[in-house]
Design an enzyme around this catalytic site. Structure first.
Site, PDB file in Angstrom:
ATOM      1  N   GLU A   1       8.903   8.175 -16.832  1.00  0.00           N
ATOM      2  CA  GLU A   1       7.541   8.679 -17.030  1.00  0.00           C
ATOM      3  C   GLU A   1       7.029   8.315 -18.426  1.00  0.00           C
ATOM      4  O   GLU A   1       5.850   7.998 -18.609  1.00  0.00           O
ATOM      5  CB  GLU A   1       7.508  10.196 -16.817  1.00  0.00           C
ATOM      6  CG  GLU A   1       7.693  10.577 -15.366  1.00  0.00           C
ATOM      7  CD  GLU A   1       7.866  12.073 -15.175  1.00  0.00           C
ATOM      8  OE1 GLU A   1       7.276  12.613 -14.237  1.00  0.00           O
ATOM      9  OE2 GLU A   1       8.600  12.700 -15.962  1.00  0.00           O
TER      10      GLU A   1
ATOM     11  N   HIS B   1       0.836  -1.216   0.000  1.00  0.00           N
ATOM     12  CA  HIS B   1       0.000   0.000   0.000  1.00  0.00           C
ATOM     13  C   HIS B   1       0.868   1.263   0.000  1.00  0.00           C
ATOM     14  O   HIS B   1       0.447   2.301   0.483  1.00  0.00           O
ATOM     15  CB  HIS B   1      -0.954   0.036   1.201  1.00  0.00           C
ATOM     16  CG  HIS B   1      -1.729  -1.225   1.412  1.00  0.00           C
ATOM     17  ND1 HIS B   1      -3.027  -1.401   0.957  1.00  0.00           N
ATOM     18  CD2 HIS B   1      -1.388  -2.393   2.010  1.00  0.00           C
ATOM     19  CE1 HIS B   1      -3.436  -2.615   1.289  1.00  0.00           C
ATOM     20  NE2 HIS B   1      -2.462  -3.241   1.923  1.00  0.00           N
TER      21      HIS B   1
ATOM     22  N   LYS C   1      15.892  21.140 -11.012  1.00  0.00           N
ATOM     23  CA  LYS C   1      15.150  19.916 -11.309  1.00  0.00           C
ATOM     24  C   LYS C   1      15.918  18.928 -12.173  1.00  0.00           C
ATOM     25  O   LYS C   1      16.617  19.291 -13.101  1.00  0.00           O
ATOM     26  CB  LYS C   1      13.834  20.251 -12.051  1.00  0.00           C
ATOM     27  CG  LYS C   1      12.777  20.894 -11.196  1.00  0.00           C
ATOM     28  CD  LYS C   1      12.242  19.995 -10.097  1.00  0.00           C
ATOM     29  CE  LYS C   1      11.363  18.887 -10.600  1.00  0.00           C
ATOM     30  NZ  LYS C   1      10.067  19.363 -11.055  1.00  0.00           N
TER      31      LYS C   1
ATOM     32  N   SER D   1      14.335  20.987 -16.068  1.00  0.00           N
ATOM     33  CA  SER D   1      13.138  21.815 -16.193  1.00  0.00           C
ATOM     34  C   SER D   1      13.522  23.098 -16.910  1.00  0.00           C
ATOM     35  O   SER D   1      14.620  23.627 -16.719  1.00  0.00           O
ATOM     36  CB  SER D   1      12.585  22.122 -14.800  1.00  0.00           C
ATOM     37  OG  SER D   1      11.799  23.291 -14.845  1.00  0.00           O
TER      38      SER D   1
END
Ligand code: ARG
Length: 514
Positions: A294, A160, A287, A281
């Site tokens: 992704e 979980h 970043k 970024s």
């Protein structure tokens, strides 16, 4: 003569085709990808026709030589598409006619584009699946290598997405490799169904000239023949199965990516993706984004959609061939291309990422040893159900006191259960916790290394399956002592065929379970 009159099926048509319909109907823009397979299938078919006597050996040679020129034009990027070339089959036959004259018109004797397209796509796909299988196995190999060399590193395991128990980083790696192994087995399982020959089925009813389909299968490297001509032109399961395999593999890659995205986030900091698979970024200088992971996650969605879309195309079509089936190819090509990219990118990510064992260790907390505390009492003879409550009470006590579970002394614990003794301090070791789960498939060092070894053995035992030479029909029949160029005795050919068919690549794989 108007362009449409030149169409290979043009005989019964008198009106011009709507230009938009021409564009709507054509598939050459994408099925040209199987130009070589179309030529090779036609060469085999010409040889099969000659054996029946319906064309002469000289005509066969003219067809095969002409087809060879067509193949060379495609290979040299010199094939000129003309208006009216509807698909790869009509384009190749049109060009063959230009090169060798009217004898080209004999090639399609008893054949239909219906058995032809199914043959071409199966030939194309079987080769692609082997390449993809090779990439998948590289990914598994990298996982094994890392799992072996980083076996000492322990990390939090989650259920979980909540901290659960101590595992080894290698155990996590192998949990994904286990799924990839199933994906590898799935290709092995579906390949023989892809590699089944439809040619010789005609449009739907079969071949009227006595073409020997078994000989044709051996010639073209197929392991078996479709058992029913109507099914042969109707069946697109091999496309759906490939898409299902791809979707399942992508779901595995997507979940693996999701884990790594989480582990690489600032708050976790357990892994660091290499710059080669990350981007920055445009706004925030600090970043480093896990774009590769992704994209793997995102592309899994697209391939799932392709599978669903294709299943919807097939559903409700009447038996045998329908033009709806043409919708299969763009999705299939995209699926194969995407899988090729994704598997290689995943391998690159895995091979180059760095782990931070200290951060993994920091992610562990004493409450993750609560189960071990209960198991300590079980070893002292207390029933597990009771130990679960006792350990739970200890967790609460530590929480109330604002201390770690491992800070509780025997004095603190004794009131909860009389079975606690001084040796309880031995519970507070993450390494020991991982080591205690020493059964097959567990997180102990021995078990993890055994998993590595089994997976390695699996890769070794199935190595030969990835060899494309298995589809070299000539090689297969030569190995069996038969020639495919004509004149061999039917018994030897049957024996070669049976031997080829018996070689079921999925049979060996089960060995890893013993
Ligand atoms: N381009 C077609 C396809 O991909 C080839 C088969 C055409 N058959 C026919 N009966 N129109 O399905």
């Amino acid at each position: 003569m108007a362009a449409e009159k030149k169409k290979l099926w043009g005989g019964r048509f008198s009106e011009d085709i709507d230009p938009l319909m021409e564009k709507f109907n054509e598939s050459l823009s994408f099925d040209r990808r199987m130009a070589q397979e179309d030529v090779r299938g036609s060469m085999g078919y010409a040889r099969a026709l000659a054996k029946t006597g319906i064309i002469t050996d000289a005509e066969r040679d003219a067809l095969v030589d002409g087809l060879d020129l067509v193949a060379k034009e495609w290979a040299a990027d010199a094939f000129e598409v003309v208006s009216g070339d509807e698909d790869i089959h009509t384009a190749n036959e049109r060009r063959l006619g230009e090169l060798i004259g009217p004898v080209a018109g004999k090639l399609h004797t008893g054949r239909s584009r219906n058995d032809q397209v199914a043959t071409d796509t199966r030939m194309w796909l079987r080769a692609q699946l082997l390449v993809l299988r090779g990439y998948l196995r590289q990914l598994i190999a990298v996982a094994i290598e890392r799992a072996e060399s980083e076996v000492d590193v322990v990390m939090p395991g989650f259920t979980h997405l909540q901290s659960a128990q101590t595992v080894r980083w290698s155990h996590w790696l192998l949990s994904h490799a286990a799924a990839w192994q199933r994906d590898d087995m799935r290709i092995a399982d579906l390949l023989p169904r892809v590699n089944t020959l439809p040619l010789g089925s005609g449009a739907l009813a079969g071949n009227p000239f006595g073409v020997d389909r078994r000989a044709l299968a051996v010639d073209l490297g197929f392991e078996r023949v479709c058992p029913n001509s109507m099914d042969a032109v109707s069946d697109r399961d091999y496309v759906a199965e490939t898409m299902f395999w791809a979707s399942t593999t992508m779901i595995h890659l997507s979940r693996w990516s999701e884990d790594l995205i989480i582990y690489s986030s600032g708050q976790f900091g357990m892994v660091k993706l290499s710059d080669a698979y990350s981007t920055g970024s445009s706004l925030m200088p600090q970043k480093k984004n896990p774009d590769a992971l992704e994209l793997l996650r995102g592309k899994s969605g697209r391939l799932l959609g392709t599978l669903t879309g294709f299943m919807a195309v097939m559903k409700g079509t009447p038996t045998t061939y329908n033009k709806d089936f043409q919708e299969a190819w763009e999705g299939l090509f995209d699926t194969v291309d995407t899988m090729s990219d994704c598997l290689q990118i995943a391998t690159g990510c895995l091979a180059t990422l760095k782990i931070d064992p200290a951060a993994m260790e920091r992610g562990l907390s004493a409450d993750m040893l609560a189960t071990d505390l209960a198991e300590y009492l079980v070893r002292k003879g207390v029933p597990f159900r009771e130990t679960h409550h006792i350990s739970g009470a200890a967790v609460k006590l530590a929480e109330d006191r604002g201390c770690a579970l491992s800070d509780l002394t025997v004095g603190d614990l004794k009131p909860l259960c009389d079975a606690f003794e001084e040796d309880v301090v031995g519970v507070w070791s993450y390494e020991k916790s991982a080591e205690s789960r020493d059964t097959e498939g567990g997180s102990s060092r021995r078990s993890v290394l055994e998993q590595c070894e089994k997976l390695r053995r699996y890769l070794r035992d199935t190595e030969g399956d990835v060899d494309e030479a298995r589809y070299d029909g000539g090689a297969a029949s030569a190995a069996a002592g038969v020639s495919t160029s004509g004149g061999e005795d039917a018994g030897a050919l049957d024996a070669a065929f049976d031997e080829f068919c018996e070689d079921d690549p999925s049979a060996d794989e089960c060995k890893v379970f013993d």
